[in-house]
Write a protein that holds these residues in place. Structure first.
Motif, short mmCIF file in Angstrom:
data_model
loop_
_atom_site.label_atom_id
_atom_site.label_comp_id
_atom_site.label_asym_id
_atom_site.label_seq_id
_atom_site.Cartn_x
_atom_site.Cartn_y
_atom_site.Cartn_z
N ILE A 1 -6.40 33.74 -7.15
CA ILE A 1 -6.81 35.14 -7.00
C ILE A 1 -8.02 35.42 -7.89
O ILE A 1 -8.06 35.04 -9.06
CB ILE A 1 -5.65 36.09 -7.40
N LEU A 2 -9.00 36.12 -7.31
CA LEU A 2 -10.16 36.60 -8.08
C LEU A 2 -10.26 38.11 -7.90
O LEU A 2 -9.98 38.63 -6.81
CB LEU A 2 -11.46 35.97 -7.57
N MET A 3 -10.68 38.80 -8.95
CA MET A 3 -10.91 40.24 -8.83
C MET A 3 -12.25 40.56 -9.50
O MET A 3 -12.69 39.84 -10.41
CB MET A 3 -9.79 41.04 -9.51
N GLY A 4 -12.88 41.63 -9.07
CA GLY A 4 -14.14 42.06 -9.70
C GLY A 4 -13.84 43.24 -10.62
O GLY A 4 -13.16 44.17 -10.22
N CYS A 5 -14.35 43.17 -11.85
CA CYS A 5 -14.16 44.32 -12.75
C CYS A 5 -15.35 45.27 -12.54
O CYS A 5 -16.44 45.07 -13.09
CB CYS A 5 -14.07 43.86 -14.20
N ARG B 1 -17.33 40.86 -21.00
CA ARG B 1 -18.60 40.26 -20.52
C ARG B 1 -19.05 39.14 -21.45
O ARG B 1 -19.54 38.10 -21.00
CB ARG B 1 -19.70 41.33 -20.40
N GLU B 2 -18.85 39.36 -22.77
CA GLU B 2 -19.25 38.32 -23.74
C GLU B 2 -18.44 37.04 -23.54
O GLU B 2 -18.90 35.95 -23.85
CB GLU B 2 -19.05 38.82 -25.18
N SER B 3 -17.21 37.18 -23.03
CA SER B 3 -16.37 35.99 -22.83
C SER B 3 -16.82 35.17 -21.63
O SER B 3 -16.35 34.05 -21.42
CB SER B 3 -14.91 36.40 -22.62
N PHE C 1 -15.39 51.08 -22.96
CA PHE C 1 -16.66 50.36 -23.14
C PHE C 1 -16.59 49.19 -24.14
O PHE C 1 -17.10 48.10 -23.83
CB PHE C 1 -17.79 51.32 -23.51
N PRO C 2 -15.97 49.35 -25.34
CA PRO C 2 -15.94 48.20 -26.26
C PRO C 2 -15.22 46.99 -25.66
O PRO C 2 -15.69 45.85 -25.78
CB PRO C 2 -15.19 48.74 -27.50
N THR C 3 -14.09 47.24 -24.99
CA THR C 3 -13.34 46.12 -24.39
C THR C 3 -14.15 45.48 -23.25
O THR C 3 -14.19 44.25 -23.12
CB THR C 3 -11.98 46.62 -23.83
N LEU C 4 -14.81 46.31 -22.46
CA LEU C 4 -15.59 45.77 -21.33
C LEU C 4 -16.73 44.88 -21.86
O LEU C 4 -17.01 43.83 -21.27
CB LEU C 4 -16.16 46.92 -20.48
N ALA C 5 -17.32 45.28 -22.98
CA ALA C 5 -18.39 44.46 -23.58
C ALA C 5 -17.82 43.11 -24.01
O ALA C 5 -18.43 42.05 -23.78
CB ALA C 5 -19.02 45.18 -24.76
N LYS D 1 -1.72 35.66 -13.42
CA LYS D 1 -3.03 35.09 -13.80
C LYS D 1 -4.05 35.26 -12.67
O LYS D 1 -3.74 34.98 -11.50
CB LYS D 1 -2.86 33.59 -14.07
N ILE D 2 -5.23 35.67 -13.06
CA ILE D 2 -6.32 35.81 -12.07
C ILE D 2 -7.63 35.36 -12.70
O ILE D 2 -7.73 35.20 -13.91
CB ILE D 2 -6.50 37.29 -11.63
N TRP D 3 -8.65 35.22 -11.87
CA TRP D 3 -10.04 35.11 -12.33
C TRP D 3 -10.64 36.50 -12.25
O TRP D 3 -10.50 37.17 -11.22
CB TRP D 3 -10.84 34.17 -11.43
N LEU D 4 -11.33 36.93 -13.31
CA LEU D 4 -11.93 38.27 -13.30
C LEU D 4 -13.44 38.14 -13.47
O LEU D 4 -13.92 37.60 -14.49
CB LEU D 4 -11.34 39.12 -14.44
N ALA D 5 -14.19 38.62 -12.49
CA ALA D 5 -15.66 38.65 -12.60
C ALA D 5 -16.02 39.86 -13.47
O ALA D 5 -15.51 40.96 -13.23
CB ALA D 5 -16.29 38.76 -11.23
#
Ligand code: HEM
Length: 412
Positions: free
Chosen positions: A321-325, A30-32, A23-27, A45-49
């Motif tokens: 490449i894009l991925m969804g978190c 999202r803040e980034s 949870f702390p890393t995921l927050a 390297k990817i794009w992460l949603a």
């Protein structure tokens, strides 16, 4: 359109600290930003949603963001696909890596079996299979101190379910476990290449079983798919193999870890577990919440940008490449109140643990019901179930993208 490289947001998706408490890393992710540039092991390297809305939009836009690297002109990944030995090509032709119209053609062949009412009809049989697996686990416990819940219950139960649905002989189940293990435990490219040997053996087995069942069908999805293949234009031989392999792998590997991490999560939350044990009518909503909270599949499979485009304010180049978190979407406070808390009564609970859009998990209903049945069966039969080792000894596997336990020693 600007081609300036975005700075990388760094985090370690393989670290034990992240797997134990994401949870702390995921927050921070999202803040980034809703769409960040980062690096994934093996993929690069990817794009992460990261936010709920960004992940939702990415997965629903299957026109701009496609599954097939070739369609998006990504020669590198397309080349790796072509490099695979012939025997393993079915790994690259299943519905999860196909775009329309092929994806729909393949999915529609098996969709019926996984719809809500089909799964509800199966419920009594699923309960019986869970009981059998629990009885065997109980026998194991008499010969040793405690058992490994992962190996002795969480794996055999969903494996039995998917083998029965497909119509694969029960005696062959231990072989699938052996063959799959090397691959699923692999965390580096060499280990993955080595693990592919096991998958190759599984393909050979399935090829032989298709041959056997085309002469003597056993009943089940495999026999129905063989008929579809023989009828002509709806399914090629390679697609048939790809389908059976995907259903067998996705049908147990995922649910097994969802069940074992759910058990650990409940043991970590004794008050919530107590409320569940006192009222099993909560089992379906508890299973839903555990799917959100655990988010076994932390990220989606890669998507490839079909064209140069703009998404979440970022310039994306064709083929990138894009991925969804899914894990960070499922803990987005914009959608879930107190997302870092487990609440087995949470309603509404529109989590994305199964993805969304056209590739939303085919087995979502089955997995939900299996998880609910597993938890109820386990804690009613063994109400005093507890860890057999100190909590600090419970470890997650390093493999990025999923939250899977190495083992879960329990006793009662
Ligand atoms: C808790 C257990 C499970 C979880 C967390 C899970 C998760 C997912 C996710 C996130 C996706 C979409 C991936 C993406 O869009 O990149 C997916 C797709 C899929 N899942 Fe599951 N899954 C589970 C159980 C199952 C089961 C039991 C089956 C049984 C057949 C299954 C079969 C599939 C298939 C065939 C797809 C591809 C669907 C398509 O491309 O149209 N899954 N799963």
């Amino acid at each position: 359109m600007s081609v300036r490289e975005q700075p990388l947001v760094r985090f370690d998706p393989e670290s034990q600290a992240f797997k134990q408490d994401p949870f702390p890393t995921l927050a921070l992710l999202r803040e980034s930003g809703p769409l960040i540039r980062t690096r994934m092991p093996i993929i690069g390297k990817i794009w992460l949603a990261t936010t709920y809305d960004a992940v939702n939009d990415l997965l629903r836009d299957h026109h701009r963001f496609v599954q097939s690297p070739a369609t998006a002109g990504n020669r590198l990944v397309g080349g790796i696909f072509r490099w695979l030995p012939r025997g393993l090509r079915p790994l690259t032709t299943n519905m999860l890596v196909r775009d329309e119209p092929d994806h729909r053609r393949l999915r529609s062949l098996v969709e019926q079996a996984f719809l809500r009412h089909s799964v509800e009809t199966l419920r009594p049989r699923l309960e019986a299979l869970a009981d059998e697996a629990l009885a065997r686990m109980n026998e194991q416990a008499t010969t040793q101190h405690g058992v490994d819940l992962v190996a002795d219950f969480a794996r055999p139960f969903p494996l039995a379910v998917i083998c029965e649905l497909l119509g694969l002989p029960p005696d062959d189940r231990p072989k699938f476990t052996r063959w799959a293990q090397g691959f699923t435990a692999a965390t580096s490219l060499p280990a993955i290449i080595w693990g592919l040997r096991g998958l190759g053996k599984m393909m050979d087995y399935l090829r032989a079983e298709i041959e056997r069942q085309s002469k003597r069908p056993r009943g089940g999805l495999l026999a129905a798919l063989i008929q579809a293949e023989e009828a002509g234009d709806r399914l090629s031989e390679e697609e048939l193999l790809a389908m059976v392999f995907l259903l067998l792998a996705a049908g147990h590997h995922t649910t097994l870890h969802q069940i074992s991490v759910s058990v650990l999560t409940l043991l970590d939350h004794p008050q919530q577990l107590g409320e569940l044990k006192a009222d099993w009518s909560l089992s379906d909503s508890a299973a839903q919440e555990l799917l959100r909270y655990v988010s076994f599949a932390q990220v989606t499979k890669p998507r490839y940008a079909r064209e140069d485009t703009e998404f979440c304010g970022q310039s994306i180049r064709r083929g990138q490449i894009l991925m969804g978190c899914l894990a960070s979407a499922n803990s987005d406070p914009a959608v879930f109140d107190n997302p870092d808390s487990l609440d087995i009564r949470r309603r509404p609970n529109r989590h994305l643990a199964f993805g969304t859009g056209i590739h939303v998990c085919l087995g979502a209903m089955l997995a939900r019901v299996e998880t609910a049945i597993a938890l109820k069966g386990l804690f009613t039969r063994f109400p005093n179930l507890k860890l057999a080792v100190p909590r600090t000894q419970i470890r997650y596997t390093r493999r990025f993208g999923t939250r899977a336990l190495v083992a879960l020693p329990v006793t009662w």
